[in-house]
Design a protein around this motif. Structure first.
Motif, PDB file in Angstrom:
ATOM      1  N   THR A   1       0.803  -1.218   0.000  1.00  0.00           N
ATOM      2  CA  THR A   1       0.000   0.000   0.000  1.00  0.00           C
ATOM      3  C   THR A   1       0.842   1.276   0.000  1.00  0.00           C
ATOM      4  O   THR A   1       0.538   2.217  -0.710  1.00  0.00           O
TER       5      THR A   1
ATOM      6  N   LEU B   1       4.371  -1.006   3.655  1.00  0.00           N
ATOM      7  CA  LEU B   1       3.242  -1.056   4.583  1.00  0.00           C
ATOM      8  C   LEU B   1       1.969  -1.552   3.914  1.00  0.00           C
ATOM      9  O   LEU B   1       1.776  -1.386   2.716  1.00  0.00           O
ATOM     10  N   CYS B   2       1.095  -2.123   4.732  1.00  0.00           N
ATOM     11  CA  CYS B   2      -0.211  -2.614   4.300  1.00  0.00           C
ATOM     12  C   CYS B   2      -1.187  -2.414   5.451  1.00  0.00           C
ATOM     13  O   CYS B   2      -0.782  -2.310   6.603  1.00  0.00           O
TER      14      CYS B   2
ATOM     15  N   ALA C   1      -1.007   1.515   7.002  1.00  0.00           N
ATOM     16  CA  ALA C   1      -0.195   1.949   5.865  1.00  0.00           C
ATOM     17  C   ALA C   1      -0.163   3.465   5.723  1.00  0.00           C
ATOM     18  O   ALA C   1       0.371   3.979   4.755  1.00  0.00           O
TER      19      ALA C   1
END
Length: 130
Positions: free
Chosen positions: A20, A32-33, A69
Motif C-alpha cells: 500500500t 506497509l499494508c 499503511a
C-alpha cells in the motif's frame, strides 16, 4: 492452495502483501499494508528482508499485529504516529507514538463501541483524530 479455486482457499487466512505504501523511517525502508506488519526492504535492491517494526524491541516483544499503511510524521518533532486495529472483544484501536529513528515511545489502546474498520487518521499539534 496454489490453484486459486474457491474451495481450496476459503479457509486460508489472508496474507500481508505489504503493497500500500512505503516509509523511510530512520535508516530503514518499510513497505506497509493495512492488514499486517511492515516489511523491511533493502533500499538498494528492494529485496524483501522480512517483517520489521520498532528498532528497540522485536515484533514478538511489541505484541503489535497491525500497523496502518498511513502513518503521520509530526513536522516539528519528527515523531511518527500510527494506528492499528486489534482483533479482540471488544475491538480496539492501538495508537503508537514513535521516535524519528524508530523507537516506540508511547502506546495506547482506544476501545471501540462497535465493530468497525478505521482506514486513516489525522494529527494536530495536540491531538490524534480517529
Amino acid at each position: 492452495a496454489d490453484n486459486g479455486d474457491f474451495f481450496s482457499n476459503v479457509f486460508r487466512l489472508a496474507t500481508n502483501p505489504a503493497n500500500t505504501s512505503v516509509l523511510w523511517w530512520g535508516d530503514r525502508l518499510l513497505a506497509l499494508c493495512e492488514g499486517g506488519l511492515p516489511y523491511r526492504l533493502d533500499p538498494g535492491t528492494l529485496e524483501t528482508l522480512g517483517e520489521d517494526l520498532f528498532k528497540d524491541r522485536s515484533i514478538s516483544e511489541s505484541g503489535v499485529s497491525f500497523f496502518s499503511a498511513h502513518p503521520k510524521r509530526d513536522p516539528t518533532t519528527g515523531e511518527l504516529f500510527n494506528i492499528g486495529l486489534t482483533i479482540s472483544v471488544p475491538q480496539a484501536i492501538e495508537v503508537y507514538c514513535c521516535s524519528a529513528t524508530g523507537e516506540l515511545l508511547q502506546r495506547a489502546k482506544v476501545p471501540l463501541k462497535e465493530f468497525t474498520f478505521v482506514h486513516d487518521f489525522a494529527i494536530t499539534e495536540k491531538y490524534i483524530v480517529l
